[in-house]
Design a protein around this motif. Structure first.
Motif, mmCIF file in Angstrom:
data_model
loop_
_atom_site.group_PDB
_atom_site.id
_atom_site.type_symbol
_atom_site.label_atom_id
_atom_site.label_comp_id
_atom_site.label_asym_id
_atom_site.label_seq_id
_atom_site.Cartn_x
_atom_site.Cartn_y
_atom_site.Cartn_z
ATOM 1 N N GLY A 1 -6.285 -14.801 2.464
ATOM 2 C CA GLY A 1 -5.769 -13.442 2.440
ATOM 3 C C GLY A 1 -5.183 -13.034 3.785
ATOM 4 O O GLY A 1 -5.692 -13.440 4.841
ATOM 5 N N TRP A 2 -4.113 -12.242 3.739
ATOM 6 C CA TRP A 2 -3.439 -11.761 4.949
ATOM 7 C C TRP A 2 -3.011 -10.314 4.749
ATOM 8 O O TRP A 2 -2.679 -9.908 3.633
ATOM 9 C CB TRP A 2 -2.195 -12.595 5.255
ATOM 10 C CG TRP A 2 -2.450 -14.044 5.451
ATOM 11 C CD1 TRP A 2 -2.401 -15.031 4.494
ATOM 12 C CD2 TRP A 2 -2.807 -14.682 6.671
ATOM 13 N NE1 TRP A 2 -2.710 -16.241 5.048
ATOM 14 C CE2 TRP A 2 -2.960 -16.067 6.384
ATOM 15 C CE3 TRP A 2 -3.005 -14.225 7.974
ATOM 16 C CZ2 TRP A 2 -3.306 -16.988 7.363
ATOM 17 C CZ3 TRP A 2 -3.357 -15.146 8.951
ATOM 18 C CH2 TRP A 2 -3.498 -16.515 8.640
ATOM 19 N N SER A 3 -3.006 -9.560 5.845
ATOM 20 C CA SER A 3 -2.477 -8.196 5.786
ATOM 21 C C SER A 3 -1.704 -7.897 7.060
ATOM 22 O O SER A 3 -1.961 -8.483 8.120
ATOM 23 C CB SER A 3 -3.594 -7.165 5.593
ATOM 24 O OG SER A 3 -4.486 -7.154 6.691
ATOM 25 N N ALA B 1 -10.600 -6.350 -2.118
ATOM 26 C CA ALA B 1 -10.289 -6.237 -0.695
ATOM 27 C C ALA B 1 -8.865 -5.749 -0.478
ATOM 28 O O ALA B 1 -8.602 -4.957 0.420
ATOM 29 C CB ALA B 1 -10.498 -7.579 -0.007
ATOM 30 N N SER B 2 -7.947 -6.209 -1.318
ATOM 31 C CA SER B 2 -6.559 -5.765 -1.196
ATOM 32 C C SER B 2 -6.470 -4.247 -1.262
ATOM 33 O O SER B 2 -5.807 -3.613 -0.437
ATOM 34 C CB SER B 2 -5.702 -6.382 -2.302
ATOM 35 O OG SER B 2 -4.399 -5.822 -2.313
ATOM 36 N N GLY B 3 -7.141 -3.651 -2.228
ATOM 37 C CA GLY B 3 -7.112 -2.199 -2.365
ATOM 38 C C GLY B 3 -7.706 -1.497 -1.157
ATOM 39 O O GLY B 3 -7.149 -0.516 -0.647
ATOM 40 N N ALA C 1 4.204 4.523 7.420
ATOM 41 C CA ALA C 1 3.580 3.215 7.626
ATOM 42 C C ALA C 1 2.797 2.819 6.377
ATOM 43 O O ALA C 1 2.193 3.666 5.714
ATOM 44 C CB ALA C 1 2.645 3.261 8.834
ATOM 45 N N HIS C 2 2.823 1.556 6.059
ATOM 46 C CA HIS C 2 2.038 1.058 4.926
ATOM 47 C C HIS C 2 1.547 -0.348 5.236
ATOM 48 O O HIS C 2 2.065 -1.027 6.128
ATOM 49 C CB HIS C 2 2.865 1.047 3.635
ATOM 50 C CG HIS C 2 3.949 0.019 3.631
ATOM 51 N ND1 HIS C 2 5.221 0.291 4.087
ATOM 52 C CD2 HIS C 2 3.957 -1.275 3.249
ATOM 53 C CE1 HIS C 2 5.971 -0.796 3.982
ATOM 54 N NE2 HIS C 2 5.227 -1.770 3.476
ATOM 55 N N VAL C 3 0.545 -0.788 4.489
ATOM 56 C CA VAL C 3 -0.018 -2.127 4.644
ATOM 57 C C VAL C 3 0.538 -3.032 3.551
ATOM 58 O O VAL C 3 0.602 -2.641 2.378
ATOM 59 C CB VAL C 3 -1.556 -2.106 4.568
ATOM 60 C CG1 VAL C 3 -2.120 -3.522 4.544
ATOM 61 C CG2 VAL C 3 -2.139 -1.330 5.748
ATOM 62 N N GLU C 4 0.927 -4.229 3.941
ATOM 63 C CA GLU C 4 1.276 -5.286 3.009
ATOM 64 C C GLU C 4 0.093 -6.252 2.929
ATOM 65 O O GLU C 4 -0.527 -6.569 3.950
ATOM 66 C CB GLU C 4 2.525 -6.044 3.466
ATOM 67 C CG GLU C 4 3.801 -5.228 3.436
ATOM 68 C CD GLU C 4 4.360 -5.081 2.020
ATOM 69 O OE1 GLU C 4 3.991 -5.887 1.140
ATOM 70 O OE2 GLU C 4 5.149 -4.146 1.801
ATOM 71 N N GLY D 1 0.806 -1.213 0.000
ATOM 72 C CA GLY D 1 0.000 0.000 0.000
ATOM 73 C C GLY D 1 0.839 1.263 0.000
ATOM 74 O O GLY D 1 2.041 1.244 0.279
ATOM 75 N N ALA D 2 0.194 2.363 -0.341
ATOM 76 C CA ALA D 2 0.873 3.662 -0.311
ATOM 77 C C ALA D 2 1.216 4.025 1.128
ATOM 78 O O ALA D 2 0.420 3.806 2.043
ATOM 79 C CB ALA D 2 -0.024 4.741 -0.915
ATOM 80 N N PRO D 3 2.403 4.585 1.382
ATOM 81 C CA PRO D 3 2.806 4.918 2.756
ATOM 82 C C PRO D 3 2.100 6.157 3.285
ATOM 83 O O PRO D 3 1.788 7.080 2.541
ATOM 84 C CB PRO D 3 4.308 5.151 2.623
ATOM 85 C CG PRO D 3 4.498 5.607 1.212
ATOM 86 C CD PRO D 3 3.475 4.855 0.406
#
Length: 215
Positions: free
Chosen positions: A136-138, A164-166, A124-127, A112-114
């Motif tokens: 799915g995992w984040s 969902a990822s987005g 901080a960003h999400v993987e 994800g965008a920081p």
């Protein structure tokens, strides 16, 4: 694997077809025999997609993860090329999507965008990842000004879809000395896990300061 392929097919050169989606139903080879395609196209105007039985070897499911992923990709590509031949589709976009999956190591992972902290010192960003089992995992990572990961959250269950990822990756926020994100963005959760819906996960910083490296 199908999510990764769909992502690359969607972002590549257009594939001109009469419908916008296809679905292969895995059927054991001993039951179905070879795949058969009629050559009669389904049309989007009627809300139809290409749905076909596709034989597979059950032994593929017993392979270790690093072998199972490319085997599933090859199975998917083989049947898409057969379908394309029966309907006179251009196979260029299919080949491009296949090669892109190989370049990604057959792994669906997006960053994800920081978001910067209030003092602009940290980001901080999400993987987001869909693993070899289709789950799915984040998780969140925090980086210092040099770009080094100095804090990483635990992995949380997330819906295994491109949409969902987005949404998960865009949910990251700073709230004082905490980084927050929403791992489960769907309105429905698996039975017994209804508390996932709308839950905000928090990654707390010690005394308002980032701790040492944990990566």
């Amino acid at each position: 694997m199908t999510k990764l392929y769909s992502l690359h097919l969607d972002t590549g050169a257009p594939l001109l077809a009469q419908t916008s989606w296809a679905r292969f139903i895995p059927v054991e080879m001993s039951v179905s025999g070879a795949a058969r395609f009629s050559g009669v196209a389904m049309t989007a105007s009627l809300g139809l997609g290409e749905v076909h039985d596709a034989p597979y070897d059950p032994a593929v499911l017993e392979l270790p993860d690093h072998e199972r992923r490319p085997a599933i990709l090859d199975w998917l590509q083989d049947h898409l090329l057969q379908l394309a031949a029966s309907l006179d589709w251009d196979t260029g976009p299919l080949e491009a999507a296949y090669q892109a999956c190989l370049r990604d190591g057959c792994r669906f992972r997006q960053t994800g965008a920081p978001k910067a902290s209030a003092d602009r010192r940290y980001r901080a960003h999400v993987e987001f990842e869909i693993d070899g089992e289709g789950d799915g995992w984040s998780w969140v990572e925090v980086k210092d000004p040099a770009g080094a990961v100095i804090l990483r959250s635990e992995r949380r269950d997330s819906p295994a879809s491109i949409t969902a990822s987005g949404r998960v990756r865009r949910s990251v926020r700073w709230q004082g000395a905490e980084v927050t994100w929403m791992p489960w963005v769907d309105d429905i959760a698996p039975k017994g896990y209804e508390e996932w819906v709308g839950h905000v996960e928090r990654l707390a910083l010690e005394d308002g300061k980032l701790p040492g490296a944990t990566a």
